[in-house]
Structures are given as structure tokens and as C-alpha cells.
Design a protein around this motif. Structure first.
Motif, short mmCIF file in Angstrom:
data_model
loop_
_atom_site.label_atom_id
_atom_site.label_comp_id
_atom_site.label_asym_id
_atom_site.label_seq_id
_atom_site.Cartn_x
_atom_site.Cartn_y
_atom_site.Cartn_z
N ARG A 8 -27.13 58.45 -21.96
CA ARG A 8 -28.52 58.10 -21.70
C ARG A 8 -28.72 56.60 -21.81
NH1 ARG A 8 -33.30 57.38 -24.55
NH2 ARG A 8 -32.23 57.71 -26.54
N PRO A 10 -31.67 54.04 -22.50
CA PRO A 10 -33.08 54.01 -22.94
C PRO A 10 -33.83 52.86 -22.25
CG PRO A 10 -31.67 53.06 -24.63
CD PRO A 10 -30.76 53.52 -23.53
N GLN A 15 -37.32 57.61 -25.83
CA GLN A 15 -37.03 58.48 -24.70
C GLN A 15 -38.20 58.60 -23.72
OE1 GLN A 15 -34.85 62.18 -25.57
NE2 GLN A 15 -34.68 61.54 -27.70
N ASN A 18 -35.98 57.36 -19.27
CA ASN A 18 -34.53 57.38 -19.35
C ASN A 18 -33.90 57.19 -17.98
OD1 ASN A 18 -34.76 58.33 -22.10
ND2 ASN A 18 -35.00 60.41 -21.28
N HIS A 20 -29.55 57.40 -16.65
CA HIS A 20 -28.31 57.96 -17.19
C HIS A 20 -27.09 57.41 -16.46
CE1 HIS A 20 -31.29 61.03 -18.42
NE2 HIS A 20 -30.48 61.21 -19.45
N GLY A 34 -34.69 52.80 -13.46
CA GLY A 34 -35.76 52.35 -14.33
C GLY A 34 -36.77 51.45 -13.66
N LYS A 41 -31.30 46.45 -19.52
CA LYS A 41 -31.01 47.62 -20.35
C LYS A 41 -29.76 48.35 -19.82
CE LYS A 41 -34.93 47.16 -22.70
NZ LYS A 41 -36.03 48.10 -22.52
N THR A 45 -26.15 48.95 -21.88
CA THR A 45 -25.51 50.25 -22.09
C THR A 45 -24.12 50.27 -21.48
OG1 THR A 45 -27.66 51.34 -22.15
CG2 THR A 45 -25.75 52.74 -21.74
N GLY A 181 -41.17 62.01 -23.96
CA GLY A 181 -40.49 61.49 -25.12
C GLY A 181 -41.43 61.44 -26.32
N THR A 185 -39.48 66.50 -28.09
CA THR A 185 -38.66 66.26 -26.91
C THR A 185 -37.85 67.49 -26.50
OG1 THR A 185 -36.94 65.30 -28.33
CG2 THR A 185 -38.49 63.78 -27.29
N TYR A 216 -30.79 67.19 -18.10
CA TYR A 216 -31.07 65.81 -18.50
C TYR A 216 -32.22 65.30 -17.63
CZ TYR A 216 -26.64 66.00 -21.00
OH TYR A 216 -25.63 66.35 -21.86
N HIS A 219 -37.86 61.77 -18.80
CA HIS A 219 -38.80 61.55 -19.91
C HIS A 219 -38.53 62.61 -20.96
CE1 HIS A 219 -40.94 58.84 -17.22
NE2 HIS A 219 -40.88 59.79 -16.31
#
Length: 253
Positions: A8, A10, A15, A18, A20, A34, A41, A45, A181, A185, A216, A219
Motif C-alpha cells: 500500500r 499511503p 488510509q 491509497n 498500491h 493519487g 509519496k 514507497t 479510512g 476500515t 484492496y 479508501h
């Protein structure tokens, strides 16, 4: 045994939003990009996983809302990876046609009065455009699974269905409170906006029938099959005609 893992990203805390990564032996697939500016971000990750933008082999945008497509163009520029999306949202990606929004509750009806959802993002044309019920086999990217059309949240919503009985479904379903989130959740709910709840229920039930056990989402989440089944049943009790009367797309003044 899986040869990949789902990580994930963020985009917002708790959350609320999200994206992935699906990381395989030969690189990774980014699922959603996003809001505008979320590339930082995503990069963070990737670095935590020992990867860079150049390890992204494919960018999947599940639908055209700003919190999923907002950074797609710049991530493509930095990674060189193609973007795949569905023709149902094509004119929204290009910014030719503004999105319309069908609020699902009081929070969404207030939220739509703000300029947030109507902010422009950098327009793009998908490199791979799914048409109708076309699918994409992800085996060529080292990931056992398919990309399929799953309309209902928007006309062009798509999902990734993995052979591991996992699916990444964007905003086909949500969990948590308000935007998603924050809390609760593990409890399924409707996202703030949803074009056709009955179409969503059909797609969720199809995914459940195919054996998907973990969902998955954009939100909150992830969600287990039993909770998704409960939610899909509740959607079928809604009157879609009444829901569609609440749709609107005029930008706030």
C-alpha cells in the motif's frame, strides 16, 4: 506460493487515499497514482522497497477521479511506463469533459460543494486503452492476473484480479468513515460518489463468484470476502433511479 507482493502507498494519512504497488520478480505495477503531487509519496514507497520509478513496468489507473489519476502523467514521465485505463473515462483523463458525481451521503453532498474534486490535473491520453470487456493479461509483466472492466463507480472503472484470490478494485467499494479510512476500515461502505450501485453490486458479486478473498481499495481496507458480500447485498436494495437523480457535475462557484 505468490511470486509477488502488494504494498500500500499511503497518499493521505490514515488510509484515506491509497495507491498500491504489485511487486514481482521483474519490477512492479503501480495501481493508481493519487492526487497531484503524490509522485513524492510513490517515490518514497518505491525506495522503501529498494526500487525506483524505472522499476515501474505498468501504470494502471482504475478511474478518472483526481485522487486516483492526479499524478499519472508525471509518474509516466519519470518512469517511462505506459498507462492503461478504460475508454469509459477517456474524455475525463484528457480533461475534454468534466466528471459528474453521484453523492452517496451527506458528507459527499457537502464535499461536492468544494472545489476539491473539480481541480484540474495534468491531462493525459492512456497508452493502452481498454474497450468494452477487453482484458489485459499481466503475465507479460510477471504478475499472474488480469485487468478487467468493472463499471459502476464510474463508467470506465477497472480492477486487477490476481490468481492469488486477491483483487485491487479502486473505488468499487470503500471502508471507514467520511472520505474513507480513519476508522472502521474493516467495515465496507459506499465511496462518497458512485454512478450505479446495482452495477457495482454485480461486479462485486462476479468477483466473489470467481473466488476473490481479499479486496484492496482506494479508501480504507483491505476487505475480506464476507464483508464485501454483505455490502453487495445491501447495494441491491437501493433504488438506482433515485440515486441517479442526485448526480451532478457543475463546478462550485
Amino acid at each position: 506460493m505468490n511470486v509477488f507482493k502488494i504494498v500500500r502507498i499511503p497518499i493521505l494519512p490514515l488510509q484515506m487515499v491509497n495507491a498500491h504497488l504489485i511487486i514481482g520478480p521483474g519490477g512492479c505495477i503501480l495501481v493508481d497514482a493519487g492526487i497531484p503531487g503524490a509522485e513524492t509519496k510513490i517515490e518514497r514507497t518505491l525506495a522503501q522497497e529498494g526500487l525506483t520509478f524505472k522499476d515501474i513496468k505498468l501504470i494502471v489507473i482504475t478511474h478518472a477521479h483526481i485522487d486516483h489519476a492526479g499524478s499519472a502523467a508525471i509518474v509516466r514521465e519519470r518512469s517511462g511506463a505506459p498507462i492503461v485505463a478504460h475508454e469509459g473515462d477517456e474524455k475525463h483523463f484528457s480533461q475534454e469533459v468534466p466528471m459528474t458525481f453521484c453523492p452517496t451521503g451527506w458528507f459527499a453532498r457537502l464535499y461536492i460543494k468544494t472545489p476539491v474534486m473539480f481541480r484540474p490535473y495534468r491531462a493525459f491520453a492512456p497508452d493502452i486503452l481498454l474497450r468494452g470487456q477487453e482484458t489485459i493479461d499481466l503475465g507479460r509483466y510477471g504478475i499472474p492476473g488480469l485487468i478487467k472492466s468493472t463499471p459502476g463507480h464510474t463508467a470506465g472503472s477497472i480492477s486487477i484480479e490476481l490468481d492469488s484470490r486477491e483483487a485491487l478494485v479502486g473505488d468499487l467499494i470503500a471502508s471507514g468513515i467520511l472520505l474513507g479510512g480513519i476508522a472502521r476500515t474493516g467495515r465496507a461502505r459506499r465511496p462518497p460518489f458512485e454512478d450505479d450501485p446495482h452495477a457495482v453490486a454485480r461486479e462485486l458479486n462476479r468477483l466473489l463468484a470467481s473466488g476473490v478473498e481479499t479486496f484492496y481499495i482506494g479508501h480504507g481496507g483491505p476487505l475480506k470476502a464476507a464483508e464485501v458480500e454483505r455490502h453487495a447485498s445491501s447495494l441491491l436494495l437501493l433504488p438506482p433511479a433515485l440515486e441517479h437523480k442526485r448526480c451532478g457535475g457543475d463546478q462550485p462557484q
